[in-house]
Motif scaffolding. Sequence first.
Motif, PDB file in Angstrom:
ATOM      1  N   SER A 152      -6.377  65.369  14.244  1.00  0.00           N
ATOM      2  CA  SER A 152      -5.993  66.820  14.785  1.00  0.00           C
ATOM      3  C   SER A 152      -5.445  66.316  16.005  1.00  0.00           C
ATOM      4  CB  SER A 152      -7.049  67.537  14.965  1.00  0.00           C
ATOM      5  OG  SER A 152      -7.962  67.106  15.756  1.00  0.00           O
ATOM      6  N   ARG A 176       0.634  61.132   6.877  1.00  0.00           N
ATOM      7  CA  ARG A 176       1.517  62.195   7.575  1.00  0.00           C
ATOM      8  C   ARG A 176       3.054  61.506   7.566  1.00  0.00           C
ATOM      9  NH1 ARG A 176      -2.261  64.558   7.163  1.00  0.00           N
ATOM     10  NH2 ARG A 176      -3.592  65.610   8.432  1.00  0.00           N
ATOM     11  N   ASP A 210       1.878  64.617   2.027  1.00  0.00           N
ATOM     12  CA  ASP A 210       2.089  64.944   3.311  1.00  0.00           C
ATOM     13  C   ASP A 210       0.765  65.693   3.788  1.00  0.00           C
ATOM     14  OD1 ASP A 210       3.923  63.559   4.324  1.00  0.00           O
ATOM     15  OD2 ASP A 210       5.405  65.180   4.866  1.00  0.00           O
ATOM     16  N   GLY A 211      -0.172  65.225   4.656  1.00  0.00           N
ATOM     17  CA  GLY A 211      -1.265  65.971   5.225  1.00  0.00           C
ATOM     18  C   GLY A 211      -2.544  65.489   4.473  1.00  0.00           C
ATOM     19  N   ASP A 225      -6.524  67.969   1.293  1.00  0.00           N
ATOM     20  CA  ASP A 225      -5.095  68.335   1.949  1.00  0.00           C
ATOM     21  C   ASP A 225      -5.343  68.709   3.401  1.00  0.00           C
ATOM     22  OD1 ASP A 225      -6.250  70.793   1.809  1.00  0.00           O
ATOM     23  OD2 ASP A 225      -4.793  71.536   0.358  1.00  0.00           O
ATOM     24  N   GLN A 226      -4.195  69.056   3.830  1.00  0.00           N
ATOM     25  CA  GLN A 226      -4.330  69.299   5.389  1.00  0.00           C
ATOM     26  C   GLN A 226      -5.279  70.311   5.744  1.00  0.00           C
ATOM     27  OE1 GLN A 226      -0.166  69.358   6.572  1.00  0.00           O
ATOM     28  NE2 GLN A 226      -0.873  68.671   8.826  1.00  0.00           N
TER      29      GLN A 226
END
Length: 604
Positions: A152, A176, A210-211, A225-226
Motif C-alpha cells: 500500500s 502491479r 493487475d493488483g 485481488d486489489q
Amino acid sequence: MCGIVGFVGEKEDALPFIFNGLKRLEYRGYDSAGIALASRSGIAIQKTQGKLAALGELLEALPSGIPCGIGHTRWATHGRPTNENAHPHADCHGEIATVHNGIIENFQTLREELIAKGHRFQSDTDTEVIPHLLEEYGGAEDLVAAVHQAESRLEGSYAFLAISAKDPEKIVAVRRTSPLIIGLGTNANYLGSDFSAFLSATKRAQVLEDGDMAVVTPHTVAITDQSGSRVERPVITVNWDIKQAERGGYPHFMLKEIAEQPDVWGDCILGRIRDNEVVAQEIGLTPEHLYHYQRIQIVAAGTAYHAGLIGKSLIERLARIPVSVDVASEFRYAHPILDRDTMVLAISQSGETADTLACLRLAREQGAFTYSITNTVGSTVARESDAVAYTLAGPEIAVASTKAYTTQVLVLTLLALVLAKIKGREYPELVKGILQLPLLGHKVLNTMDDIKVVAERMADAHDVFYIGRGLDYALAMEGQLKLKEISYLHAEAYAAGELKHGTLALIQEGVPVVAIVTQRDVWEKTVSNILEVKARGAEVWAIVDERLPASLPVDHYIPIPMGNPLLAPALAAIPLQLLAYYTAVARGEDVDQPRNLAKSVTVE
Ligand code: AGP
C-alpha cells in the motif's frame, strides 16, 4: 527487461531449476543476475554483475537441497549494473529477500524514511526499499501481512517476489502492471515473468492480473485481488514446445528462429483457411465486428510497427478500408480522435509492451473496439483486448524479432482478406498463394547460401541505406532495424523515390545500398532509383523477385523464389534477416542479446 523466476517445492532442490529458468529468460536482455534461497538457517544470496556464466561460478557457495528460492536477471534502470545493485536484495538482518521488475516511483521518499528509522541500504536501486519495508512491517514473522502493508506504500508499475527465512515454505508474489505468471506443477509450483521460465516443468499456468497478490506453496496457490478478496484466475495451457525455447544445435536463437519460419507459417495459416476462404472466427473476429468498423487504427512499436505498415498497405489495397498506423509511444500522447466506429488494432509479440498497452487502454476509454495480434497467450494485451488473434509462432527468444514479425504479417494478410470479403472483394488466387507460403519459405531458405559471403562485405560498412517502394519500403524499414539492432551499424530506410530530395547527398563511392524490388507495379521506378545511387558510386545489394530480369545493374543480386507479390513481405524478410544476422556474426557481435536492448519493453 528484467526476468523473474521462483520455485517452491516439497523437497526438490530449487537451485538448478532457478538457474535454468534464468537461462531461459536470458533473451529478455540483462546485465546482472542473482539467486536467493530461503531455509530456516537463513537467506543465502549469490549475485553478480555480468552474464549467467559469472553467476554460475558462484553457485557452489549456495547450500544445496533447499526447496524454496527466487532468481533474477536485471536490466539496469536505477543504479549501474554492479554486484551491489544486482537482485535479490535483502533486509538488514538477512531474513527476507526480494526480486523485482519494473519501477518503484516513490522509492526516494521511502528510502529516506527507512534510513531515518535505522535501515542500512547496500545498493542504489529502487528495489531495495521493498525488503526494508517488509522488515519494518514484521515480514520475517508474517510475510503475507507485511507484503499487504508494504504494497500500500509502493507507487509505480512493478512485480516482485518475496521470501522469508522464518517461513521458507512459501513465496509471496505481487503484480502491479509488470507481468507475473504462476506455473502449476506437482509437489512444486513455479513463478516467472514469462512462461519460458518454467516451461521445462509445466505448461499449466495462472496469469496474475493487475493488483493481484499470490501466496504460493508447493501444493497451493491463493490469489487475492486489489481489494483483498480471494479470486480464482483461469488455468491456461501453453502450447509452446520446450524445444522451441532451446537452441537445438544452432549457433544462435536468431538463426534458428529464421529457419523455423516456413514451419511456423504453416501453424499460423493452417486451420484459418477453409474451402479456400479465410475464416474470420479463426483470427478472433465475428462478422459483426467486420461489418461495423469504418476505420482501423494500428498501434505498435519497433518491428511490430513495421508489420503494421504492411498491414495498412494490404488492408487498404484489398479491402479499401482506411488504416492509420502509429508508433505507440507517440500515439498515446497525440490526443488521438477515436470513436465507436474505429477498430484499434494493437500488434505486439510479447503482449506486454508498455506503450502499446497504454494505447489499448486509451482506445477502450474512448469507446473504440480493441483487437490485438500477439504471440503470447495470457499476455496483458491479449487479456485487455475485445478480440485477439494469436500469431502461433512459438517462443521467440532472440531479441531481434524474426518469426514473430513474419507471422504478424501473415495474420494481417488474413485480416485484409476477411475485411475484403465483406466488402464483396474476393482474392482466391491470393488465398491459394498463402497456402503455398511454407513451401516457398523453405525454397527461399535453401537458396540463401551466398548471403553469408555478401554479409561479410557489409560488415565493414559505416552507413547502410535500405530503399524500396510500397510494400518494399515497409520491408526496408524492418531490414534496416534488424541490421542496426544486432550489428550496431548505422542504417536508414528510405522510400526509393524520396532519396533525391536530400539523402542522395550522402551516397558516395562504396556506400552500401540494399534495394528491395519485389513489387512488379513499381519495379521500373525502383530500378531508376538504383541507377541513381549506382551513378554516385553506391555498392548495391538487390533483393529481387527472381522473375525480374537478372540484368539489373547491381553488385550483389539476391533473387527470391516468389508467388504473389503481395506475399513478398514474408518471403523477402528472410534474406533481410539473414543479411543482418551474418553481418553481426562477421563483426563478432552478441547476436541474441544485443547491447542496450531488451526483448520485452515493459517501461515507457
Ligand atoms: C524487434 O527486433 C525489436 N527488438 C523491437 O523493435 C520489438 O519489435 C518492439 O520492442 C515491440 O515489441 P512487442 O512486439 O513485444 O510489442
